[in-house]
Write a protein that holds these residues in place. Structure first.
Motif, short mmCIF file in Angstrom:
data_model
loop_
_atom_site.label_atom_id
_atom_site.label_comp_id
_atom_site.label_asym_id
_atom_site.label_seq_id
_atom_site.Cartn_x
_atom_site.Cartn_y
_atom_site.Cartn_z
N GLY A 266 -7.20 2.77 0.23
CA GLY A 266 -5.88 3.22 0.67
C GLY A 266 -5.11 3.93 -0.43
N PHE A 267 -3.91 4.34 -0.10
CA PHE A 267 -3.07 5.03 -1.07
C PHE A 267 -2.80 4.12 -2.27
N PRO A 268 -3.04 4.59 -3.50
CA PRO A 268 -2.71 3.75 -4.67
C PRO A 268 -1.21 3.59 -4.85
N ASP A 269 -0.45 4.57 -4.39
CA ASP A 269 1.01 4.53 -4.50
C ASP A 269 1.55 5.66 -3.63
N VAL A 270 2.84 5.65 -3.42
CA VAL A 270 3.51 6.78 -2.78
C VAL A 270 4.66 7.20 -3.68
N ALA A 271 4.90 8.50 -3.76
CA ALA A 271 5.93 9.07 -4.62
C ALA A 271 7.23 9.26 -3.85
N PRO A 272 8.35 9.45 -4.55
CA PRO A 272 9.61 9.73 -3.84
C PRO A 272 9.49 10.93 -2.91
N GLU A 273 8.67 11.91 -3.29
CA GLU A 273 8.49 13.10 -2.44
C GLU A 273 7.89 12.73 -1.08
N ASP A 274 7.08 11.68 -1.04
CA ASP A 274 6.45 11.26 0.21
C ASP A 274 7.44 10.61 1.17
N LEU A 275 8.57 10.17 0.65
CA LEU A 275 9.53 9.41 1.46
C LEU A 275 10.76 10.24 1.83
N GLN A 276 10.78 11.50 1.48
CA GLN A 276 11.92 12.34 1.83
C GLN A 276 11.95 12.59 3.34
N GLY A 277 13.15 12.86 3.84
CA GLY A 277 13.30 13.15 5.26
C GLY A 277 13.63 11.90 6.06
N ARG A 278 13.59 12.02 7.36
CA ARG A 278 13.97 10.94 8.27
C ARG A 278 12.97 9.80 8.22
N SER A 279 13.45 8.61 7.90
CA SER A 279 12.55 7.48 7.74
C SER A 279 11.86 7.10 9.04
N GLU A 280 12.52 7.30 10.18
CA GLU A 280 11.91 6.90 11.44
C GLU A 280 10.78 7.82 11.86
N ARG A 281 10.63 8.94 11.19
CA ARG A 281 9.54 9.86 11.51
C ARG A 281 8.39 9.77 10.51
N LYS A 282 8.46 8.81 9.59
CA LYS A 282 7.37 8.64 8.64
C LYS A 282 6.24 7.83 9.27
N SER A 283 5.03 8.12 8.84
CA SER A 283 3.87 7.38 9.33
C SER A 283 3.92 5.93 8.87
N ALA A 284 3.44 5.03 9.70
CA ALA A 284 3.34 3.62 9.32
C ALA A 284 2.34 3.41 8.19
N HIS A 285 1.45 4.38 7.97
CA HIS A 285 0.46 4.27 6.91
C HIS A 285 1.01 4.70 5.55
N LEU A 286 2.21 5.22 5.51
CA LEU A 286 2.76 5.78 4.28
C LEU A 286 3.30 4.66 3.39
N ARG A 287 2.39 3.98 2.73
CA ARG A 287 2.70 2.83 1.87
C ARG A 287 1.48 2.59 0.98
N PRO A 288 1.66 1.89 -0.15
CA PRO A 288 0.48 1.53 -0.95
C PRO A 288 -0.52 0.76 -0.10
N GLY A 289 -1.77 1.16 -0.14
CA GLY A 289 -2.81 0.55 0.69
C GLY A 289 -2.97 1.19 2.04
N GLY A 290 -2.10 2.15 2.40
CA GLY A 290 -2.21 2.81 3.69
C GLY A 290 -3.53 3.55 3.83
N PHE A 291 -4.11 3.51 5.02
CA PHE A 291 -5.41 4.12 5.33
C PHE A 291 -6.56 3.50 4.52
N ALA A 292 -6.43 2.22 4.18
CA ALA A 292 -7.54 1.55 3.50
C ALA A 292 -8.72 1.42 4.46
#
Length: 253
Positions: free
Chosen positions: A103-129
């Motif tokens: 999965g993702f080793p980490d996510v950067a601030p750039e990955d979290l920009q924009g509307r939070s309700e439209r972010k993927s549930a996988h967008l977190r450390p370990g996402g898509f493991a």
């Protein structure tokens, strides 16, 4: 890998019906694979067709295909099979896939920009493991090697681990690498930016850069990394009418 941002309730019902149909349908597993169009969702067929069109673009371009983000390996093995079918004697073209498989080793601030309700549930450390995917994919490659020409030449490389480390080590071990197609499917900012920095200078004119999440609200980091590394006005970014996510640019055009 269900995600409420990218899949509807109808998608879940369709997937459940397809699972049941595949398991209950007559014939051996091999016979089912031979009749794959009965079972493969149209979205996945569309992605395969998009990869076929991409392969046609780089068919006469020297260099290997580098896929950044492998997951279960369907895309990587699509390119591997296309190479075996369309250019069976091209032993120089390798199909190289990078993924942590944890999965993702980490996510950067750039990955979290924009509307939070439209972010993927996988967008977190370990996402898509997909921890079991690596050995499964190695087994798939071993079986694939039995059914191609020049199978004494290695064709598919899978590079597991943190891309920040494995990418540089791979280039130290393979300083000759030329890239005909760079397929960006990391989804997140930091490894996408690094992949562009390391591999784009190795793409000759006519090679292709593929973006899997460009302009994708659920994964803004890929687009922000691309915009930092390129002037979008200098890229002729094209897309396919039958596949909404995949877009590409031909280097030098």
């Amino acid at each position: 890998m269900h995600d409420p941002v990218t899949q509807s309730q109808g998608d879940y019902g369709y997937r459940a019906a397809l699972e049941a149909y595949f398991s209950e349908s007559p014939g051996s597993n091999t016979e089912k694979l031979e009749n794959f169009a009965k079972y493969v969702p149209r979205q996945n067929l569309a992605r395969f067709l998009a990869r076929y069109e991409i392969f046609r673009l780089i068919h006469d371009v020297q260099g290997s295909i580098v896929e950044c983000g492998v997951l279960f390996g369907g895309g990587l093995m699509s390119f591997a099979n296309l190479s075996s079918i369309l250019e069976p004697y091209n032993f120089q073209r390798r199909i190289i896939g990078f993924d942590t498989f944890t999965g993702f080793p980490d996510v950067a601030p750039e990955d979290l920009q924009g509307r939070s309700e439209r972010k993927s549930a996988h967008l977190r450390p370990g996402g898509f493991a997909a921890p079991s995917a690596l050995e499964d994919l190695r087994r798939a490659i071993s079986i694939y090697d039995r059914n191609r020409f020049l199978n004494h030449f290695p064709k598919v490389d899978v590079v597991p681990g943190d891309f920040a480390e494995t990418s540089r080590q791979y280039l130290r071990d393979h300083p000759h690498l030329v890239v005909s197609c760079l397929y960006l499917d990391f989804d997140i900012y930091a490894p996408t930016k690094l992949a562009i920095e390391l591999f784009v200078p190795r793409i000759p004119k006519g090679g292709v850069i593929v973006f899997d999440e460009l302009n994708e609200e659920a994964f803004p980091g890929e687009t922000l990394a691309v915009m930092e590394q390129f002037k979008l006005a200098d890229l002729r970014v094209r897309r396919f009418p039958f596949e909404p996510r995949i877009s590409y640019a031909v280097v030098g055009s």
